[in-house]
Design a protein around this motif. Structure first.
Motif, PDB file in Angstrom:
ATOM      1  N   ASN A   1       0.784  -1.240   0.000  1.00 14.93           N
ATOM      2  CA  ASN A   1       0.000   0.000   0.000  1.00 14.93           C
ATOM      3  C   ASN A   1       0.816   1.289   0.000  1.00 14.93           C
ATOM      4  OD1 ASN A   1      -2.548  -1.288  -0.024  1.00 14.93           O
ATOM      5  ND2 ASN A   1      -2.428  -1.658   2.179  1.00 14.93           N
ATOM      6  N   VAL A   2       2.110   1.210   0.299  1.00 13.88           N
ATOM      7  CA  VAL A   2       2.919   2.433   0.329  1.00 13.88           C
ATOM      8  C   VAL A   2       3.490   2.731  -1.052  1.00 13.88           C
ATOM      9  CG1 VAL A   2       3.512   2.182   2.764  1.00 13.88           C
ATOM     10  CG2 VAL A   2       5.020   1.185   1.006  1.00 13.88           C
ATOM     11  N   SER A   3       3.907   3.987  -1.252  1.00 13.09           N
ATOM     12  CA  SER A   3       4.474   4.373  -2.547  1.00 13.09           C
ATOM     13  C   SER A   3       5.954   4.033  -2.648  1.00 13.09           C
ATOM     14  CB  SER A   3       4.270   5.873  -2.783  1.00 13.09           C
ATOM     15  OG  SER A   3       4.879   6.633  -1.754  1.00 13.09           O
ATOM     16  N   LYS A   4       6.631   3.911  -1.489  1.00  9.74           N
ATOM     17  CA  LYS A   4       8.064   3.614  -1.504  1.00  9.74           C
ATOM     18  C   LYS A   4       8.458   2.883  -0.228  1.00  9.74           C
ATOM     19  CE  LYS A   4      11.057   4.620  -4.777  1.00  9.74           C
ATOM     20  NZ  LYS A   4      10.776   4.320  -6.192  1.00  9.74           N
TER      21      LYS A   4
ATOM     22  N   TYR B   1       9.596  -6.766  -4.167  1.00  8.29           N
ATOM     23  CA  TYR B   1       9.523  -5.341  -3.831  1.00  8.29           C
ATOM     24  C   TYR B   1      10.825  -4.588  -4.116  1.00  8.29           C
ATOM     25  CZ  TYR B   1       5.326  -6.898  -1.426  1.00  8.29           C
ATOM     26  OH  TYR B   1       4.100  -7.441  -1.143  1.00  8.29           O
TER      27      TYR B   1
ATOM     28  N   LYS C   1      10.705  -1.266  -5.737  1.00  3.50           N
ATOM     29  CA  LYS C   1       9.974  -0.259  -4.966  1.00  3.50           C
ATOM     30  C   LYS C   1      10.829   0.332  -3.845  1.00  3.50           C
ATOM     31  CE  LYS C   1       5.148   0.074  -3.375  1.00  3.50           C
ATOM     32  NZ  LYS C   1       3.963  -0.709  -2.943  1.00  3.50           N
TER      33      LYS C   1
ATOM     34  N   TYR D   1       7.775  11.533  -1.086  1.00  2.00           N
ATOM     35  CA  TYR D   1       6.847  10.460  -1.433  1.00  2.00           C
ATOM     36  C   TYR D   1       5.560  10.660  -0.635  1.00  2.00           C
ATOM     37  CZ  TYR D   1      11.444   8.519  -2.659  1.00  2.00           C
ATOM     38  OH  TYR D   1      12.709   8.344  -3.153  1.00  2.00           O
ATOM     39  N   GLU D   2       4.563   9.841  -0.921  1.00  2.00           N
ATOM     40  CA  GLU D   2       3.323   9.902  -0.136  1.00  2.00           C
ATOM     41  C   GLU D   2       3.519   9.029   1.109  1.00  2.00           C
ATOM     42  OE1 GLU D   2       0.131   8.943  -2.794  1.00  2.00           O
ATOM     43  OE2 GLU D   2       0.457  10.730  -4.021  1.00  2.00           O
ATOM     44  N   ASP D   3       2.759   7.957   1.261  1.00  3.84           N
ATOM     45  CA  ASP D   3       2.992   7.045   2.383  1.00  3.84           C
ATOM     46  C   ASP D   3       4.230   6.199   2.099  1.00  3.84           C
ATOM     47  OD1 ASP D   3       0.692   8.031   3.486  1.00  3.84           O
ATOM     48  OD2 ASP D   3      -0.542   6.282   3.015  1.00  3.84           O
ATOM     49  N   ILE D   4       5.044   5.968   3.121  1.00  4.40           N
ATOM     50  CA  ILE D   4       6.253   5.163   2.945  1.00  4.40           C
ATOM     51  C   ILE D   4       6.374   4.131   4.061  1.00  4.40           C
ATOM     52  CG2 ILE D   4       7.506   7.037   1.793  1.00  4.40           C
ATOM     53  CD1 ILE D   4       9.081   7.425   4.441  1.00  4.40           C
TER      54      ILE D   4
ATOM     55  N   ALA E   1       8.219  11.520   3.723  1.00  2.00           N
ATOM     56  CA  ALA E   1       6.793  11.285   3.461  1.00  2.00           C
ATOM     57  C   ALA E   1       5.925  12.515   3.693  1.00  2.00           C
ATOM     58  CB  ALA E   1       6.288  10.139   4.330  1.00  2.00           C
TER      59      ALA E   1
END
Length: 351
Positions: A264-267, A284, A287, A299-302, A338
């Motif tokens: 679910n995270v972007s990174k 992964y 990623k 990034y968004e959520d990490i 994040a």
């Protein structure tokens, strides 16, 4: 004039402030100097949309500054070429250049420190520029740091003024082969004291620890976590974004706990590429990004994959000062990437 030193936390808008908010640069000749070519491009991009009407502005890397503003104006006629010899053994040689009259790249700072070369360069800088703006000053170490301190001291009674922007807690996170600015965090427990001790007394430098302590990237709860657990003062006015889990005893370790987070995270941020070498996490790899390499990114959520030492410190509430400075700095960089949530995980090889 006294050098101004700006302590700028991650995400505080340091580059924007330096290129667009310093009204004193209006109708002035300003030379921006930064440590990497990547940051050269960042500053140039910011300057293209700056509302400041400079008389003149230019951006160059620290190495280009030494070459083009200090060495070439003095030694240029003695050089048959502008090629650089990157012989790593050059430190052991007595000469500044090889038999082809190519400068030894690793000795350029030492060359610029030569008294006659330095004096000529200083006169030129004072004549052609009103301000030297040094970005990411914390990455300048070794002979380069000696040169920087000499410039700070030499410009004290001149018209030209130096502005320095940086964050001690981001020192050398991308350059493992460079000399460390400091070895442990105890040395910078009092940042202002460290800055005075390293760059010059209060008679030589003015420290600004107010304008750039607030991050516009991370959430307020993430900032609180960093301030309380890492002992690094940072603020935020954003409500969105926090470090999870809130209870460090619940940091996910089992495979079936970690996988949903990774999905679910972007990174996924790791200390090094070996951290997720287990076959079950191979999917992964594309990623992931190393903590230090992520500097400058948003990034968004990490997910931040903890090292064993940091996991033990967080779960046993040990003093974070037990960490080596470079490890703490990289962890701080990872936590501040994040704009959303930061999920701490510690994938166990046995679970």
């Amino acid at each position: 004039m006294k050098t101004k030193v700006f302590i700028a936390r991650a995400g505080s808008g340091k580059s924007t402030y330096a290129t667009q908010n310093c009204s004193e640069f209006k109708n002035k000749k300003v030379l921006y100097i930064t440590y990497t070519q990547t940051n050269v491009q960042v500053l140039r991009k910011k300057l293209r949309i700056s509302p400041i009407l400079f008389r003149f502005q230019k951006v160059m890397s620290w190495f280009d500054f030494i070459l083009k503003e200090m060495i070439y104006p003095t030694l240029g006629s003695n050089l048959s070429t502008r090629k650089i010899d990157w012989d790593r053994n050059a430190w052991h040689y007595s000469n500044w250049m090889n038999e082809r009259k190519e400068l030894y790249g690793y000795k350029c700072s030492k060359i610029a420190l030569n008294e006659s070369i330095f004096k000529i360069a200083l006169r030129r800088l004072n004549k052609f520029y009103d301000y030297l703006v040094i970005d990411e000053f914390q990455d300048i170490t070794g002979e380069d740091l000696i040169l920087l301190k000499k410039l700070i001291n030499a410009t004290l009674n001149l018209r030209i003024q130096i502005y320095m922007f940086g964050d001690l807690y981001q020192a050398n996170v991308q350059h493992s082969n460079t000399i460390s600015l400091f070895k442990n965090t105890i040395q910078i427990a009092n940042e202002e004291e460290y800055l005075y001790r390293t760059y010059g007394s209060s008679d030589m430098i003015i420290i600004n620890k107010h304008d750039l302590l607030t991050s516009h990237r991370i959430g307020r709860k993430t900032a609180d976590f960093i301030s309380q657990r890492l002992n690094i003062e940072i603020h935020s006015e954003k409500e969105m974004g926090q470090v999870l889990p809130e209870n460090m005893d619940n940091i996910p370790q089992k495979y079936d706990e970690v996988i949903p987070i990774f999905n679910n995270v972007s990174k996924i941020l790791v200390y090094n590429s070996k951290v997720l070498e287990s076959v079950k996490y191979q999917q992964y790899r594309d990623k992931t990004v190393n903590w230090g390499v992520s500097k400058g990114e948003t990034y968004e959520d990490i997910a931040v994959v903890l090292t064993k030492k940091i996991f033990e410190i967080l779960t046993k509430t040990e003093d974070i000062s037990a960490l080596k400075a470079q490890t703490l700095n990289k962890f701080y960089v990872a936590l501040t990437r994040a704009s959303g949530n930061v999920y701490l995980v510690y994938p166990s090889k046995d679970k």
